[in-house]
Design a protein around this motif. Structure first.
Motif, PDB file in Angstrom:
ATOM      1  N   GLY A  30       0.831  -1.202   0.000  1.00 44.16           N
ATOM      2  CA  GLY A  30       0.000   0.000   0.000  1.00 44.16           C
ATOM      3  C   GLY A  30       0.861   1.245   0.000  1.00 44.16           C
ATOM      4  O   GLY A  30       0.617   2.202  -0.750  1.00 44.16           O
ATOM      5  N   ALA A  31       1.919   1.233   0.838  1.00 44.85           N
ATOM      6  CA  ALA A  31       2.836   2.376   0.895  1.00 44.85           C
ATOM      7  C   ALA A  31       3.614   2.526  -0.403  1.00 44.85           C
ATOM      8  O   ALA A  31       3.761   3.637  -0.932  1.00 44.85           O
ATOM      9  N   VAL A  32       4.125   1.417  -0.929  1.00 42.58           N
ATOM     10  CA  VAL A  32       4.908   1.473  -2.163  1.00 42.58           C
ATOM     11  C   VAL A  32       4.072   2.011  -3.321  1.00 42.58           C
ATOM     12  O   VAL A  32       4.505   2.903  -4.066  1.00 42.58           O
ATOM     13  N   LEU A  33       2.865   1.491  -3.475  1.00 36.39           N
ATOM     14  CA  LEU A  33       2.001   1.927  -4.584  1.00 36.39           C
ATOM     15  C   LEU A  33       1.565   3.380  -4.405  1.00 36.39           C
ATOM     16  O   LEU A  33       1.551   4.153  -5.369  1.00 36.39           O
ATOM     17  N   ALA A  34       1.211   3.762  -3.173  1.00 35.67           N
ATOM     18  CA  ALA A  34       0.765   5.136  -2.939  1.00 35.67           C
ATOM     19  C   ALA A  34       1.873   6.127  -3.258  1.00 35.67           C
ATOM     20  O   ALA A  34       1.659   7.111  -3.984  1.00 35.67           O
ATOM     21  N   ILE A  35       3.077   5.867  -2.735  1.00 32.69           N
ATOM     22  CA  ILE A  35       4.204   6.769  -2.981  1.00 32.69           C
ATOM     23  C   ILE A  35       4.557   6.787  -4.459  1.00 32.69           C
ATOM     24  O   ILE A  35       4.747   7.853  -5.077  1.00 32.69           O
ATOM     25  N   GLY A  36       4.646   5.610  -5.079  1.00 32.75           N
ATOM     26  CA  GLY A  36       5.040   5.528  -6.489  1.00 32.75           C
ATOM     27  C   GLY A  36       4.053   6.216  -7.413  1.00 32.75           C
ATOM     28  O   GLY A  36       4.447   6.965  -8.314  1.00 32.75           O
ATOM     29  N   LEU A  37       2.766   6.001  -7.182  1.00 26.04           N
ATOM     30  CA  LEU A  37       1.753   6.567  -8.081  1.00 26.04           C
ATOM     31  C   LEU A  37       1.610   8.076  -7.886  1.00 26.04           C
ATOM     32  O   LEU A  37       1.485   8.827  -8.865  1.00 26.04           O
ATOM     33  N   VAL A  38       1.618   8.541  -6.631  1.00 28.66           N
ATOM     34  CA  VAL A  38       1.505   9.981  -6.382  1.00 28.66           C
ATOM     35  C   VAL A  38       2.720  10.705  -6.966  1.00 28.66           C
ATOM     36  O   VAL A  38       2.589  11.759  -7.609  1.00 28.66           O
ATOM     37  N   CYS A  39       3.890  10.133  -6.775  1.00 29.80           N
ATOM     38  CA  CYS A  39       5.107  10.742  -7.302  1.00 29.80           C
ATOM     39  C   CYS A  39       5.073  10.802  -8.831  1.00 29.80           C
ATOM     40  O   CYS A  39       5.432  11.807  -9.442  1.00 29.80           O
ATOM     41  N   THR A  40       4.625   9.717  -9.448  1.00 33.22           N
ATOM     42  CA  THR A  40       4.501   9.686 -10.903  1.00 33.22           C
ATOM     43  C   THR A  40       3.512  10.743 -11.382  1.00 33.22           C
ATOM     44  O   THR A  40       3.751  11.441 -12.380  1.00 33.22           O
ATOM     45  N   LEU A  41       2.404  10.892 -10.651  1.00 31.28           N
ATOM     46  CA  LEU A  41       1.368  11.855 -11.029  1.00 31.28           C
ATOM     47  C   LEU A  41       1.911  13.270 -11.043  1.00 31.28           C
ATOM     48  O   LEU A  41       1.817  13.976 -12.062  1.00 31.28           O
ATOM     49  N   TYR A  42       2.507  13.719  -9.945  1.00 27.43           N
ATOM     50  CA  TYR A  42       2.913  15.129  -9.901  1.00 27.43           C
ATOM     51  C   TYR A  42       4.142  15.401 -10.750  1.00 27.43           C
ATOM     52  O   TYR A  42       4.345  16.513 -11.235  1.00 27.43           O
ATOM     53  N   THR A  43       4.970  14.381 -10.991  1.00 23.85           N
ATOM     54  CA  THR A  43       6.124  14.584 -11.861  1.00 23.85           C
ATOM     55  C   THR A  43       5.705  14.673 -13.319  1.00 23.85           C
ATOM     56  O   THR A  43       6.188  15.529 -14.072  1.00 23.85           O
ATOM     57  N   ALA A  44       4.789  13.789 -13.729  1.00 22.84           N
ATOM     58  CA  ALA A  44       4.356  13.764 -15.124  1.00 22.84           C
ATOM     59  C   ALA A  44       3.474  14.951 -15.479  1.00 22.84           C
ATOM     60  O   ALA A  44       3.481  15.419 -16.627  1.00 22.84           O
ATOM     61  N   LEU A  45       2.733  15.478 -14.514  1.00 17.98           N
ATOM     62  CA  LEU A  45       1.825  16.590 -14.807  1.00 17.98           C
ATOM     63  C   LEU A  45       2.485  17.953 -14.577  1.00 17.98           C
ATOM     64  O   LEU A  45       2.305  18.878 -15.364  1.00 17.98           O
ATOM     65  N   GLY A  46       3.219  18.084 -13.478  1.00 23.51           N
ATOM     66  CA  GLY A  46       3.710  19.402 -13.091  1.00 23.51           C
ATOM     67  C   GLY A  46       5.115  19.729 -13.524  1.00 23.51           C
ATOM     68  O   GLY A  46       5.550  20.882 -13.390  1.00 23.51           O
TER      69      GLY A  46
END
Length: 515
Positions: free
Chosen positions: A164-180
């Motif tokens: 849960g921690a790995v997926l949450a951190i990985g996906l949130v990080c991917t989201l803000y890096t790819a968008l912002g």
């Protein structure tokens, strides 16, 4: 059963704080995705329009390699071996002064996007591609491990859901890096740096109070022989001396703050060359603070447990778990503070892997795609850059899964970051300081440096395993050497056969070219 019911698990408010960290990080990314230029050009997405000021850039430089690995590693090192490691701070002055006045002016005045563009200008396209591929290999291996390792340690100590921690951190990080883009990465780094400082300070303040004050902490550390003086022993096989830390640390800092793409990209996004240099200067006091916090936490740990460490008592199975055990033990009656440290821990992971995604997208776009395809529109290039950042985010999650299957081999994978850093530093130094060197010598030097680095690094790991000696890197692969920038890079200056590896790598290439 690891904890033997010594303390309770995390409170609900602790999970809420962790979620707030993720939501705030994602919110910063979304803000920069839909404000300003809305990330419509590669210049904005990859280099923040070269418009960043000194303060956010300096904090981002600090956060980029202040990983969760380092947050867990330094206190464990001080608790086990004393404060000799603190002398690593002596290397920061030259380790940051040299990049500020040699590497930054070269990269900034050439108006580069990727550090490896310099290698083509200086040597040839083949050297540029080899340097880029080496960097990609280094970061892909590293980012998966640096995401998985602290989650594994946290799960072992608190029961915090591992995937849960790995997926949450990985996906949130991917989201803000790819968008912002880079702006989002830098400003989330600023936010996450504040969280890291707050989490460590909370543990130190509460732990010191419970131990009877800072004077009592220092007295117990002195009585336990944990306060070390200046060790001028010239033997390079000693674990820590002034020479391996103060001199070897300079090369460590050069590899990180001089030529690593993740850091170079931050220099290049500064508004002016002067601001880029000032941001490098500003890292110096920040690094000293980070190192001091890690060392103080280790001393407070010793004041609490003395020689009866949780590891020896069987409460935990490895040194990195011991740090988390200490944190949860100290803060168990203070709901919210354990969650703050969890946020601190994963802020380290977020800041490191987001920088990895962005820098990997940059070098892939600038070094591997643009030079080899027909000219594309700015909109298409920007979209492709965003897709690359997204793709590397998914690769990171895949690497985290692979890391979970590695077992004891994972410690060797973590050390690869350091093994690659030395030869890459040597390659750039060769180009800048030796005008008669050519591309053939650069390629052979890089290859020979990597071969020797892997021979020594992997060989050291294999020899420890075959001799059945407890490994330097523990069961959940957080090195017990710690360091303020990245515990991984200290494999260059702390593991006995590697204490002079980086110097050897640089000299080897220079001598080879002169021969």
């Amino acid at each position: 059963d690891i904890l033997k019911n010594v303390f309770v698990a995390l409170f609900t408010v602790d999970y809420v704080i962790f979620v707030v960290l993720l939501v705030a990080s994602a919110g910063i990314g979304l803000y920069y995705a839909f404000s300003g230029g809305r990330q419509r050009t590669t210049q904005e997405f990859l280099l923040a329009d070269r418009s960043m000021r000194c303060l956010p850039v300096s904090l981002s430089l600090l956060a980029t390699f202040q990983s969760a690995v380092a947050i867990l590693g330094a206190p464990s090192e001080i608790y086990t071996h004393g404060t000799q490691y603190w002398f690593l701070g002596c290397s920061y002055f030259l380790g940051l002064l040299i990049p500020a006045h040699i590497f930054i002016p070269v990269f900034y005045r050439l108006r580069l996007s990727s550090a490896y563009q310099y290698l083509e200008l200086r040597f040839s396209k083949s050297v540029r591609i080899c340097g880029t591929m080496t960097f990609i290999f280094q970061m892909v291996i590293y980012m998966g491990v640096v995401l998985y390792a602290p989650a594994l340690a946290l799960n072992a100590v608190t029961g915090f859901d591992l995937w849960g921690a790995v997926l949450a951190i990985g996906l949130v990080c991917t989201l803000y890096t790819a968008l912002g883009g880079l702006k989002a990465v830098i400003w989330t780094d600023v936010f996450q740096t504040i969280v890291m400082f707050a989490g460590q300070l909370a543990v130190i303040i509460v732990g010191t109070h419970q131990a009877g004050g800072i004077a009592e902490v220092w007295r117990k550390a002195q009585n336990g022989s944990r306060i070390s003086g200046l060790d001028l022993n010239p033997d390079p096989l000693e674990r820590h001396t002034f020479w391996t830390l103060g001199v070897g640390g300079i090369f460590l800092m050069l590899a990180l703050y001089g030529v690593n793409q993740a850091q170079v990209q931050r220099y290049l996004c500064s508004r002016t060359e002067k601001e880029a240099i000032m941001s490098c200067y500003a890292v110096f006091p920040c690094q000293q603070i980070v190192l001091t916090l890690g060392c103080l936490m280790g001393l407070v740990m010793y004041a609490r447990y003395g020689e009866e460490s949780p590891l020896d008592q069987g409460y935990v199975k490895s040194n990195d778990q011991m740090v988390l055990y200490f944190v949860m033990d100290v803060l168990r009656d203070l709901p919210g503070l354990p969650g703050l440290f969890v946020a601190c821990l994963f802020s380290g992971a977020l800041s490191t892997i987001s920088s990895a995604f962005n820098s990997l997208a940059t070098v892939t776009m600038e070094d591997l795609i643009k030079p080899h395809v027909r000219p594309m529109t700015e909109a298409r290039a920007t979209l492709l850059s965003k897709m690359l950042a997204l793709a590397y985010g998914l690769v990171c999650l895949a690497m985290a899964y692979i890391a979970s299957l590695m077992g004891s081999v994972l410690q060797a994978a973590l050390s690869i970051f350091g093994m690659v850093g030395g030869p890459l530093l040597g390659l750039f130094c060769l180009g800048m300081f030796f005008p008669w060197a050519n591309s053939t010598g650069a390629l052979v030097g890089l290859a020979s440096g990597l071969v020797m680095a892997f021979w020594i690094g992997i060989g050291s790991f294999v020899s420890r395993m075959s001799a059945s000696v407890p490994p330097v890197i523990n069961a959940t692969v957080i090195p017990d050497v710690g360091n303020m920038t990245t515990a991984v890079m200290t494999t260059l200056i702390t593991s006995k056969p590697r204490s002079i590896l980086l110097i050897v790598m640089v000299l080897k290439k220079f001598l080879f070219l002169n021969a």
